[in-house]
Design an enzyme around this catalytic site. Structure first.
Site, mmCIF file in Angstrom:
data_model
loop_
_atom_site.group_PDB
_atom_site.id
_atom_site.type_symbol
_atom_site.label_atom_id
_atom_site.label_comp_id
_atom_site.label_asym_id
_atom_site.label_seq_id
_atom_site.Cartn_x
_atom_site.Cartn_y
_atom_site.Cartn_z
ATOM 1 N N GLN A 190 30.312 -33.971 -19.979
ATOM 2 C CA GLN A 190 30.700 -34.100 -18.471
ATOM 3 C C GLN A 190 32.046 -34.867 -18.201
ATOM 4 O O GLN A 190 32.205 -36.028 -19.072
ATOM 5 C CB GLN A 190 29.640 -34.728 -17.942
ATOM 6 N N ASP A 205 32.555 -24.713 -22.221
ATOM 7 C CA ASP A 205 33.316 -24.916 -21.176
ATOM 8 C C ASP A 205 34.859 -24.354 -21.500
ATOM 9 O O ASP A 205 35.771 -24.353 -20.433
ATOM 10 C CB ASP A 205 33.601 -26.474 -21.184
ATOM 11 N N LYS A 253 22.848 -28.732 -13.759
ATOM 12 C CA LYS A 253 23.124 -28.125 -14.749
ATOM 13 C C LYS A 253 21.810 -27.927 -15.710
ATOM 14 O O LYS A 253 21.336 -26.823 -16.316
ATOM 15 C CB LYS A 253 24.325 -28.467 -15.689
#
Ligand code: NAD
Length: 299
Positions: free
Chosen positions: A97, A120, A53
């Site tokens: 994460q 997200d 990422k």
């Protein structure tokens, strides 16, 4: 006849190019899009996701704020870090994460991220906005899958989509997006409580596998000509591979011979997820730039 390959790598490059252009325009306005990436612990798979990422952000001319915290970090300490990031005007998106260590409640963490930085789409407000079709971020993996179907003109309207998996990040949001009027699919969600899975999968015009079970969808479970979307990313031990494992999806590669459309693993859904994350960061940064310009005009 072999299936049409839904090339997520190719489409993600196109999206990332457009993201790069938008990032450059925002920079000209004095806003450098920035994603804070928080990793708690040193799980090797999570580390590798975070690295890819961060590389994607750099390639697109965006910034990443890399925050690595030790495994024993308390929930309270992690929430304090998120609160600081919420207040930081240089940070436009926040990604924690997953999975977080077991002593930390993932729901609490997801709810701590400010919705306007929730790229997200995990915060309950973001999920609510998505379900109610209000403006807001769309979840990266489901959005990426829909972009891929659209790119290759896979018909969703009137199609029967069967999703395997009911997770909050894939199965549930994917089903929600597919029933929107612009996609107009009829959706079945299968899960560990589903009896006779093949009875359902065989009815699918579009079959989407997100169970995390290596190669468990076999040709005899798939309707001839179906679009088969493999979301799974599984590491299976392989002594012949340099890393000691290889990555495979939930769908047996032999299904390609029976399917009408097929996503490879790697190179299918995975790259689309990252592309849509970058796209959400741009959206967040653009919203911040617009708000700042508005504030400046009235002060
Ligand atoms: P998860 O791992 O949280 O849960 C798996 C789901 O599959 C559950 O809802 C369960 O009910 C269902 N399931 C498991 N075994 C089943 C079976 N035998 N029959 C029917 N249903 C079954 O789900 P997740 O987080 O969505 O992850 C699923 C897979 O997708 C994993 O391999 C993950 O690594 C991968 N993933 C990939 C991407 C990507 O960008 N490609 C993104 C997210 C997740």
């Amino acid at each position: 006849m072999a299936a049409v390959i839904l090339d997520g790598k190719k489409l993600s490059i196109k999206i990332r190019e457009s993201v790069k252009t938008k990032a450059a325009l925002l920079k000209e306005k004095g806003v450098t899009p920035c994603l804070a990436v928080v990793l708690v612990g040193d799980d090797p798979a999570s580390l590798s996701y975070v690295k890819s990422k961060e590389k994607a952000l750099a390639d697109a001319g965006m910034e990443s704020l890399d925050i690595k915290l030790p495994q024993e970090t308390s929930e309270e300490a992690l929430l304090a870090v998120i609160e600081d990031l919420n207040k930081n005007d240089k940070v436009h998106g926040i990604l924690v994460q997953s999975p977080v260590p077991k002593h930390i409640n993932e729901e609490t963490v997801n709810s701590a991220v400010a919705p306007e930085k929730d790229v997200d789409c995990f915060h309950p407000v973001s999920v609510g906005n998505m379900v109610l079709e209000r403006p807001g971020f769309l979840p990266c993996t489901p959005h990426g899958i829909l972009m891929l179907l659209n790119e290759y003109n896979v018909k969703t309207s009137g199609a029967h989509a069967v999703i395997i998996g009911r997770s909050n990040i894939v199965g549930k949001p994917l089903a929600n997006l597919l029933i929107r009027r612009n996609y107009n699919a009829t959706v079945t969600i299968c899960h560990t409580g589903t009896e006779n899975l093949a009875k359902h999968t065989l009815q699918a015009d579009i079959l989407m596998a997100a169970a995390g079970k290596p190669c468990f969808i076999k040709p005899e479970m798939v309707k001839e000509g179906a679009a088969v979307i493999d979301v799974g990313i599984n590491r299976v031990p392989d002594i012949s591979a340099q890393k000691g494992y290889r990555v495979c999806g939930d769908v047996d590669p032999s299904v390609e011979q029976k399917a009408g459309y097929f996503t490879p693993v790697p190179g299918g859904v995975g790259p689309m997820t990252i592309a849509m994350l970058l796209s959400n960061v741009i959206e967040a940064a653009a919203a911040f730039a617009a708000k700042s310009a508005c504030t400046a005009a009235y002060t």
